[in-house]
Design an enzyme around this catalytic site. Structure first.
Site, PDB file in Angstrom:
ATOM      1  CD  GLU A 136      49.626  41.389  41.577  1.00 13.27           C
ATOM      2  OE1 GLU A 136      50.692  41.855  42.041  1.00 13.27           O
ATOM      3  OE2 GLU A 136      48.600  42.072  41.438  1.00 13.27           O
ATOM      4  CG  HIS A 167      45.192  47.544  32.867  1.00 11.85           C
ATOM      5  ND1 HIS A 167      46.273  48.382  32.763  1.00 11.85           N
ATOM      6  CD2 HIS A 167      44.974  47.383  34.194  1.00 11.85           C
ATOM      7  CE1 HIS A 167      46.682  48.723  33.972  1.00 11.85           C
ATOM      8  NE2 HIS A 167      45.908  48.136  34.863  1.00 11.85           N
ATOM      9  CG  PHE A 215      47.954  42.754  37.116  1.00  8.28           C
ATOM     10  CD1 PHE A 215      46.910  43.106  37.950  1.00  8.28           C
ATOM     11  CD2 PHE A 215      48.380  43.674  36.173  1.00  8.28           C
ATOM     12  CE1 PHE A 215      46.300  44.352  37.843  1.00  8.28           C
ATOM     13  CE2 PHE A 215      47.779  44.919  36.045  1.00  8.28           C
ATOM     14  CZ  PHE A 215      46.732  45.260  36.883  1.00  8.28           C
ATOM     15  CB  ALA A 228      45.247  38.168  31.729  1.00  7.74           C
TER      16      ALA A 228
END
Lengths: 323, 318, 392
Positions: free
Chosen positions: A60, A129, A86, A84
């Site tokens: 990321e 998540h 992450f 989101a």
């Protein structure tokens, strides 16, 4: 007009903007061949080739950093961060690098980056998540934060975000991906920074975001049967906040309820409530009331207890009406 | 190997960097400079050696200890000094200061205050060059401490995977802030990590400017030819503390003394004199020239006002 | 060290009181036993003595403020000008039956009028006093809707100015009278009945008895004393008059406690002559005299005014011929006594002049039906016109 699913409206927006501007490219995990974890980029690799649709390793920070560097060099990246949640993994690149580059280098660079990500619960995806984290990013000067609630808005706002010369956090609610809605046939844009009155009313203003817009509209139907006329405002953009639309509505109704799926404590509702009190406390006939998730992580299998819904919005409205 | 012009230019750069760093160290002690300063005294050979291989269209990303690299890349000394002072005629209108020196026209993408923060960004400038079919190279400078950040791992992996035109230049001065390398990693040569990502890695003596330049040339050529990134580790010595004013209680005086025995400028000057590229008067003339440039820059900086209040709100958004 | 001055409990049922006067200023010395302040409760003013000597270092509750019994209203110190820290906590010694605890979250912490910001704004715009508005919100809060009926009274667009007035804030007593009168009208089925009485005999009876009563009690026997006695007798024969309506049923009282309406400058009070039925007229006279004197001197206690089961109200001294009184809730009836006036009446087909008095009974029709009221009035007239039938 034609009917389209929210997820497909995203694909259309990406495709149209990539066709329109050579500098637009897509980067993220599984965005190419697999077409994205949710299918948002399906078909784009085939259409535009692997120069413009880049699959990355699970990195990321590298994704966002590359997007930042590419934007410094004049390209217009659309990065996808799968969930989101992450975003927490690459916070430095978003908050300390991307958000501040223009300002700290004295305006030398523009940063036309869009970070698309999926947020929200309702799919039993669990605490890592399912989060709605728009408040974190709305709090960072230099970023724009957008949360569309319908196929019409998601396509129009994504196109606007790509054309915007600023970094945009684009939060798509994963439970809305399958939602169907009508969009016009031709080219259209939805402006960033402008809220939409989805249902006009005169008794109470309900400001809602993303999935909660639909919950608020449902509540409004029920409340109408009780003689309460609810105005539902879809923020569409969190930051910059459309203060004018909110204030005009409260001027009319004197009552404000804010509904977001994100945890209520320290959420964007708090900012809106404080702002309205600062600007027009003497027009309020009841306390500004917020609807949001309780102060716990998203439970895997207790979502029905956790996620705010139409009933919560209706209850909040009744409270302010009776105050 | 090289022409005399280039050598003299390199010598000039190294002396300029040294004297600039000494001067701002001094100015800081006088209370004229706000914020934090991190000087690169002792490490001049890396900045000069690497940047002398680059063109204006090439990009460098550098760190909080990046004054030398920015100057070596060709940025204007006056604008640099005014930025150090935080004045409106600085390269960033006084809004960045020492840690975020940048110059778009000189390819100084920007200095980063987050250790390892520039590594992912360098992927982007390199990618843009490739995307456009250009032949520009990006050099990402970083320290030994940054090589343990997750961003190092992510950036090297992706750069190698996509053959990006990057030179990852690690200035290994043996210190990550207040901790010596022996105490934070088992590996002695950071260049060994290159193999893990599938790119070439090499370690050189960072106080020998010609060796640095030699390896840098190779790495830049590779990148420009589309052959991908290189990890270039330059072992050097940090003469001063981590920041200006650092009493270095954590460092033995022997270590500092040993560091100062490796003076890249003295070494190169000796080489040039031996090789008859310069005469004894050259150094004095050079020092005089550099001093007057610095004096001018300081006067420029001190004559520039702090930005007006409304500058606070500009450039948040485009 | 400061000694708290507390709102005292005066009378069995007192729960709160209003400070109507501080006899000392802040910083002044007060001796133990000296009157320090005056409290009003249930229409009665009561002087309170200082429990110990000291400087009145702090006055915490101002005049016209109402506070619960036991609340700290002031602080005494031994040393002059001593700085006093006050945390706002009432000392632990609190009368047992004090019901109010610490305020719950969201409830009032003070005595300000509760109104929403919008309501305040509208009231201000229309030149309205919040105190004059009704409140439809929870907890007595004034909301925007409560201002709706006042729309169009915007101060800026008013027509010719109304007559200037002088606003007199109600005393505690006035507020209570207002409450009770509204309650009387609102909570009972008010009905009225008038009887004309030939007062000749009753006047004679008073004349006859007066000297003996005066000798025994030192008090002058009044017409009202005799009237009250006779009324009590009549009530005794008609228990339905001496009652109270409750949701569970009609409560009959065995004993008659007669309330005697009395006008003071500040307002109407109704002291009670307890167990009037067992008292001879001399005792009634004596009790009545004591009450009147204490009433005038402001020395009546709340206990003096509790527990009446029937009330008599007389405006005869003003020459008022006839009037209707409001039932003194929670009683079931009240007798309004008019003046004794010389009137022409018909006696055995001839017109003669007699002293005539009109009695008006206001009664609660939930309890007392018309016929029953009429029966009572018949008895009352008979007894009044034949006092010798009554043991006075």
């Amino acid at each position: 007009m034609r009917e389209i699913r929210y997820i497909k409206a995203i694909t259309e927006a990406l495709s149209e903007e990539m066709a329109r501007d050579e500098d637009v490219f897509i980067i993220g995990e599984d965005v190419g061949g697999p077409g994205g974890a949710f299918g948002a980029t399906r078909g784009l690799l085939e259409t535009f080739g692997d120069r413009r649709v880049k699959d990355t390793p699970i990195s990321e920070s590298a994704i966002v950093g590359l997007a930042t560097g590419a934007a410094i060099s004049g390209l217009r990246p659309v990065a996808e961060i799968m969930f989101a949640d992450f975003l927490a993994v690459c916070m430095d690149q978003i908050v300390n690098q991307m958000a501040k580059t223009r300002y700290m280098f004295g305006g030398m660079y523009t940063m036309p980056v869009v970070i698309r990500t999926s947020c929200g619960g309702g799919l039993n995806a669990g605490p890592q998540h399912s989060q709605c984290l728009e408040a974190w990013f709305a709090h960072v000067p230099g970023l724009k934060v957008v949360m569309p609630s319908t196929p019409y808005d998601v396509k129009g706002l994504l196109k606007s975000a790509i054309r915007d010369d600023n970094p945009v956090l684009f939060f798509e609610h994963k439970a809305l991906y399958a939602m169907k809605g009508e969009i016009p046939d031709g080219e259209y844009l939805v402006p960033i920074g402008k809220a939409d009155v989805k249902r006009p009313g005169k008794d109470v203003s309900v400001v809602a975001t993303s999935r909660m817009v639909h919950q608020a509209l449902e509540a409004a139907k029920v409340l109408s049967g009780e003689g309460i006329d609810t105005e539902v405002i879809d923020l569409r953009t969190i930051s910059p906040l459309d203060k004018e639309t909110i204030l005009q509505s409260v001027e009319k109704t004197s009552r404000l309820v804010i509904a977001h799926e994100a945890v209520k404590a320290f959420g964007i509702g708090a900012e809106i409530a404080a702002m309205v009190c600062e600007e027009m406390i003497d027009r309020l006939d009841a306390p500004v009331t917020r609807v949001g998730a309780p102060f716990v992580p998203t439970p895997f299998n207790l979502e029905n207890l956790y996620l705010p819904n139409a009933g919560d919005v209706a209850a909040a409205v009744r409270n302010v009406m009776e105050f | 190997m090289e022409n005399k012009e280039k050598f003299l230019e390199i010598l000039y750069l190294m002396v300029k960097i040294r004297r600039v760093e000494e001067r701002i160290d001094n100015l800081f002690a006088q209370g004229k400079i706000p914020g934090f300063l991190h000087v690169s005294i002792g490490q001049e050979a890396i900045a000069a050696g690497v940047c002398s291989c680059l063109d204006a269209e090439d990009s460098i990303l550098t760190t909080h200890r990046g004054h030398g690299q920015a100057l070596a890349k060709g940025m204007d000394l006056n604008r640099f000094m005014a930025e150090i002072y935080g004045r409106k005629d600085g390269c960033c209108k006084g809004k960045s200061g020492s840690m975020h020196i940048a110059s778009k026209e000189d390819g100084v993408v920007g200095s980063n205050g987050i250790v390892g923060g520039g590594l992912p960004i360098s992927l982007g400038t390199a990618f843009a060059s490739m995307y456009r079919g250009e032949k520009n190279v990006t050099v990402c400078f970083f320290g030994d401490g940054a090589s343990n950040q997750g961003t190092f791992h992510e950036a090297l992996n992706l750069a190698a995977l996509w053959n990006l035109p990057i030179v990852f230049c690690c200035e290994n001065n043996g210190w990550a802030q207040f901790t010596s390398q022996k105490r934070y990693m088992k590996l002695e040569n950071i260049s060994k990590r290159a193999e893990a990502y599938g790119m070439p890695g090499v370690t050189v003596d960072g106080s020998d400017v010609l060796t640095v330049r030699g390896e840098a040339e190779k790495a830049v050529a590779r990148a420009r030819a589309g052959e991908g990134p290189t990890l270039l580790e330059c072992k050097t010595r940090r003469w001063a503390g981590h920041y200006v004013g650092d009493p270095q209680k954590y460092r033995s005086p022997d270590d500092t003394r040993e560091a100062k025995e490796h003076d890249p400028i003295a070494r190169f000057a000796a080489f040039l004199m031996e090789s008859k590229y310069i005469g004894p008067a050259h150094m004095d003339a050079l020092e005089t020239k550099v001093k007057s440039e610095i004096d001018e820059a300081v006067a420029f900086a001190e004559g520039s006002p702090v930005a007006a209040a409304d500058e606070l709100f500009t450039d948040v958004y485009a | 060290m400061a000694t708290p001055v507390l709102m005292p409990k005066i009378g069995l049922t007192m729960t709160e009181g209003m400070v109507i006067e501080w006899k000392k200023k802040e910083g002044e010395w007060v001796d133990k036993g000296e009157v320090l302040f005056v409290v009003e409760t249930e229409k009665v003013a009561f002087e309170v003595e200082a429990a110990q000597s000291g400087f009145l270092a702090r006055i915490l509750v101002q005049v016209d403020e109402t506070v619960p019994v036991g609340e700290v209203i002031g602080l005494l110190t031994e040393k002059e000008g001593e700085k006093v820290e006050w945390t706002g906590k009432t000392p632990e010694v609190i009368p047992e039956d004090r019901k109010s605890g610490p305020p719950e979250a969201g409830t009032d912490r003070g005595k300000k009028i509760r109104a929403t910001p919008m309501a305040r704004r509208l009231a201000k715009e229309r030149g309205l006093d919040l105190e004059s508005l009704s409140s439809s919100g929870i907890g007595g809060r004034i909301r925007m809707a409560d201002l709706e009926s006042t729309a169009g009274t915007d101060a800026a667009t008013q027509g010719p100015p109304e007559a200037a007035g002088r606003l007199v804030k109600p005393s505690g007593m006035r507020k209570i009278i207002a409450e009770k009168m509204m309650a009387g009208k609102r909570d009972t089925a008010h009905t009225y009945m008038v009887a004309s009485i030939d007062a000749t005999r009753i006047l004679e009876a008073r004349e006859t008895l007066a000297p003996a009563v005066e000798k025994e009690t030192g008090v002058r026997l009044t017409f009202t004393d005799v009237l009250m006695k006779i009324t009590a007798e009549a009530i005794a024969s008609h228990p339905i008059i001496n009652t109270r309506w409750t949701p569970e049923g009609i409560l009959f009282f065995d004993v008659i406690h007669m309330g005697m309406a009395m006008a003071l400058d500040e307002g109407l009070i109704v002291p009670v002559i307890r167990d009037i039925g067992s008292k001879p007229v001399s005792e009634i006279a004596r009790t009545r005299a004591v009450i009147v004197e204490r009433g005038r001197a402001g020395k009546l206690t709340p206990d003096d005014m509790k527990g009446s089961t029937f009330t008599v109200s007389s405006l005869g001294m003003y020459g008022v011929e006839e009037f209707t009184a409001i039932i003194n809730v929670p009683e079931s009836a009240i007798l309004a006594v008019g003046a004794v006036l010389e009137k022409p009446v018909v006696v055995t087909k001839e017109i003669v002049v007699r002293p005539v008095m009109k009695l008006t009974l206001s009664y609660d029709h939930r309890v007392i039906d018309g016929a029953k009221a009429a029966e009572f009035m018949k008895t009352l007239r008979e007894r009044m016109e034949n006092p010798s039938s009554v043991v006075l």
